[in-house]
Design a protein around this motif. Sequence first.
Motif, PDB file in Angstrom:
ATOM      1  N   SER A 126       0.823  -1.212   0.000  1.00 37.56           N
ATOM      2  CA  SER A 126       0.000   0.000   0.000  1.00 37.56           C
ATOM      3  C   SER A 126       0.855   1.260   0.000  1.00 37.56           C
ATOM      4  O   SER A 126       1.862   1.338   0.703  1.00 37.56           O
ATOM      5  N   ASP A 127       0.416   2.263  -0.762  1.00 37.04           N
ATOM      6  CA  ASP A 127       1.127   3.554  -0.791  1.00 37.04           C
ATOM      7  C   ASP A 127       0.107   4.676  -0.820  1.00 37.04           C
ATOM      8  O   ASP A 127       0.183   5.582  -1.639  1.00 37.04           O
ATOM      9  N   ASP A 128      -0.836   4.645   0.072  1.00 36.74           N
ATOM     10  CA  ASP A 128      -2.030   5.458  -0.079  1.00 36.74           C
ATOM     11  C   ASP A 128      -2.096   6.629   0.898  1.00 36.74           C
ATOM     12  O   ASP A 128      -1.361   6.707   1.867  1.00 36.74           O
ATOM     13  N   GLY A 129      -3.041   7.529   0.601  1.00 33.00           N
ATOM     14  CA  GLY A 129      -3.321   8.641   1.489  1.00 33.00           C
ATOM     15  C   GLY A 129      -4.287   8.216   2.575  1.00 33.00           C
ATOM     16  O   GLY A 129      -5.204   7.425   2.336  1.00 33.00           O
ATOM     17  N   HIS A 130      -4.114   8.764   3.774  1.00 26.90           N
ATOM     18  CA  HIS A 130      -4.893   8.311   4.926  1.00 26.90           C
ATOM     19  C   HIS A 130      -6.021   9.282   5.254  1.00 26.90           C
ATOM     20  O   HIS A 130      -5.808  10.491   5.406  1.00 26.90           O
ATOM     21  N   VAL A 131      -7.223   8.726   5.344  1.00 24.26           N
ATOM     22  CA  VAL A 131      -8.440   9.471   5.632  1.00 24.26           C
ATOM     23  C   VAL A 131      -9.323   8.625   6.545  1.00 24.26           C
ATOM     24  O   VAL A 131      -9.012   7.470   6.848  1.00 24.26           O
ATOM     25  N   LEU A 132     -10.429   9.218   6.967  1.00 31.93           N
ATOM     26  CA  LEU A 132     -11.481   8.472   7.663  1.00 31.93           C
ATOM     27  C   LEU A 132     -12.696   8.420   6.751  1.00 31.93           C
ATOM     28  O   LEU A 132     -13.189   9.458   6.303  1.00 31.93           O
ATOM     29  N   VAL A 133     -13.173   7.219   6.444  1.00 27.58           N
ATOM     30  CA  VAL A 133     -14.397   7.046   5.667  1.00 27.58           C
ATOM     31  C   VAL A 133     -15.467   6.509   6.602  1.00 27.58           C
ATOM     32  O   VAL A 133     -15.296   5.451   7.200  1.00 27.58           O
ATOM     33  N   ASP A 134     -16.537   7.262   6.744  1.00 23.55           N
ATOM     34  CA  ASP A 134     -17.572   6.930   7.733  1.00 23.55           C
ATOM     35  C   ASP A 134     -16.959   6.710   9.115  1.00 23.55           C
ATOM     36  O   ASP A 134     -17.367   5.822   9.869  1.00 23.55           O
ATOM     37  N   GLY A 135     -15.934   7.497   9.433  1.00 25.06           N
ATOM     38  CA  GLY A 135     -15.317   7.455  10.751  1.00 25.06           C
ATOM     39  C   GLY A 135     -14.270   6.382  10.948  1.00 25.06           C
ATOM     40  O   GLY A 135     -13.644   6.317  12.005  1.00 25.06           O
ATOM     41  N   ALA A 136     -14.041   5.521   9.937  1.00 27.23           N
ATOM     42  CA  ALA A 136     -13.086   4.426  10.059  1.00 27.23           C
ATOM     43  C   ALA A 136     -11.840   4.712   9.228  1.00 27.23           C
ATOM     44  O   ALA A 136     -11.920   5.340   8.161  1.00 27.23           O
ATOM     45  N   ASN A 137     -10.690   4.223   9.697  1.00 26.62           N
ATOM     46  CA  ASN A 137      -9.447   4.412   8.957  1.00 26.62           C
ATOM     47  C   ASN A 137      -9.573   3.860   7.540  1.00 26.62           C
ATOM     48  O   ASN A 137     -10.116   2.782   7.318  1.00 26.62           O
ATOM     49  N   ALA A 138      -9.043   4.610   6.579  1.00 25.33           N
ATOM     50  CA  ALA A 138      -9.036   4.161   5.187  1.00 25.33           C
ATOM     51  C   ALA A 138      -7.791   4.702   4.510  1.00 25.33           C
ATOM     52  O   ALA A 138      -7.391   5.848   4.733  1.00 25.33           O
ATOM     53  N   ALA A 139      -7.166   3.857   3.688  1.00 26.85           N
ATOM     54  CA  ALA A 139      -6.000   4.253   2.905  1.00 26.85           C
ATOM     55  C   ALA A 139      -6.394   4.224   1.436  1.00 26.85           C
ATOM     56  O   ALA A 139      -6.656   3.153   0.888  1.00 26.85           O
ATOM     57  N   LEU A 140      -6.454   5.392   0.814  1.00 30.38           N
ATOM     58  CA  LEU A 140      -6.975   5.506  -0.551  1.00 30.38           C
ATOM     59  C   LEU A 140      -5.907   6.058  -1.490  1.00 30.38           C
ATOM     60  O   LEU A 140      -5.212   7.013  -1.150  1.00 30.38           O
ATOM     61  N   PRO A 141      -5.790   5.467  -2.682  1.00 34.55           N
ATOM     62  CA  PRO A 141      -4.813   5.985  -3.650  1.00 34.55           C
ATOM     63  C   PRO A 141      -5.150   7.411  -4.065  1.00 34.55           C
ATOM     64  O   PRO A 141      -6.317   7.800  -4.132  1.00 34.55           O
ATOM     65  N   SER A 142      -4.102   8.187  -4.331  1.00 35.35           N
ATOM     66  CA  SER A 142      -4.284   9.492  -4.979  1.00 35.35           C
ATOM     67  C   SER A 142      -4.251   9.248  -6.484  1.00 35.35           C
ATOM     68  O   SER A 142      -3.237   8.825  -7.025  1.00 35.35           O
TER      69      SER A 142
END
Length: 371
Positions: free
Chosen positions: A50-66
């Motif tokens: 994984s090489d993703d950006g870190h956010v919260l989706v619906d309050g849960a940790n999520a690593a999403l690609p840019s």
Amino acid sequence: MSVGTGEHEHRVRPGKGTAVDVKLLTRAELALRGLGSDTEVRRPDGAGPSDDGHVLVDGANAALPSNPASPYTVRDGRVWLGDEDTGLTLTPVRRPAFYDLTTADGVPYEKIARLHGADVLATTVVQTCVRYAESDRCRFCTIEESLRSGATVAAKTPAQLAEVAEAAVRLDGVRQMVMTTGTTTGPDRGARNLARCVRAVRETVPGLPVQVQCEPPGDLAWIRELRDAGAVSIGIHVESLDEDVRRRWMPGKSTVPLAEYEAAWDEAVEVFGHNRVSTYLLVGLGEDPDELVAGACALIERGVYPFVVPFRPMRGTLAARDGVGAPDAQVLRHVTESVAAELRAAGMSGADQQAGCAACGACSVLSAAGG
């Protein structure tokens, strides 16, 4: 067609007669296609898939690609697909305060450990791997690229890790820590050094749960040593249970027989406890999805949490160089939903591991599916 409305809307797949959770499918697509904008907290390369950006989706940790080509955007804290509100909320993880600090010898804390999700401190204690020659390298990994780019240092000392962990807990509310390592030349494959690092962190921050990650050590006694050092959970990552896939994607790592992994998992469950042991399973390496689910079920029966993660073609990897793409979102949804159901039936939750990738959940969609 659709059945129901709002958060509980389901879509029936044509010809299948089964309802598909729209939010889960959207979450799978988001994990694969990412967002069109950058995030403040990112890990552009390093160990693992994984090489993703870190956010919260619906309050849960999520690593999403840019991904500039992504059809997903964020407006007013919500995720949109074109002009459609997906129903998902998104909050960016802010740059932590500990990133502004340096050690007494001038090493930025960010080069020693990084924030993952909103509350996880992660580090690769040894940033080199004996399997990194092109003929041996895992095709999804860039462990030494972050070292070459100057984003990290080759080896983190126990004292450095303890210093950064204390600051991350005090300044940014970090609640768990993950320590992984490149495989070393010794028969312990890196476990010895991990034990020293865990012990130093736990002595400085006694209440911080720590997960360790390594290949099966040649001497399984190191698993108990890691537990005695203070680790609360362990990841022994196989990535695939299909021998052909292992040889193709992990030529060096596949020389460690699956029997060694099985012995290490069983010993780890004995030492750490049921559902305190995990392993990555990557979706999209060419393994039959139903066979992957069956393998995950066998792991669950062992007391091992199968952390199902989508393969994403990370910049700098051999896979990306060769043009290998991410899996289909429907396949990821199917595998994730199936494994999550088995985990629920077994009473296993990633959060119960206290520390580690399964407890964080950011790189997977399992937590969104109830796993």
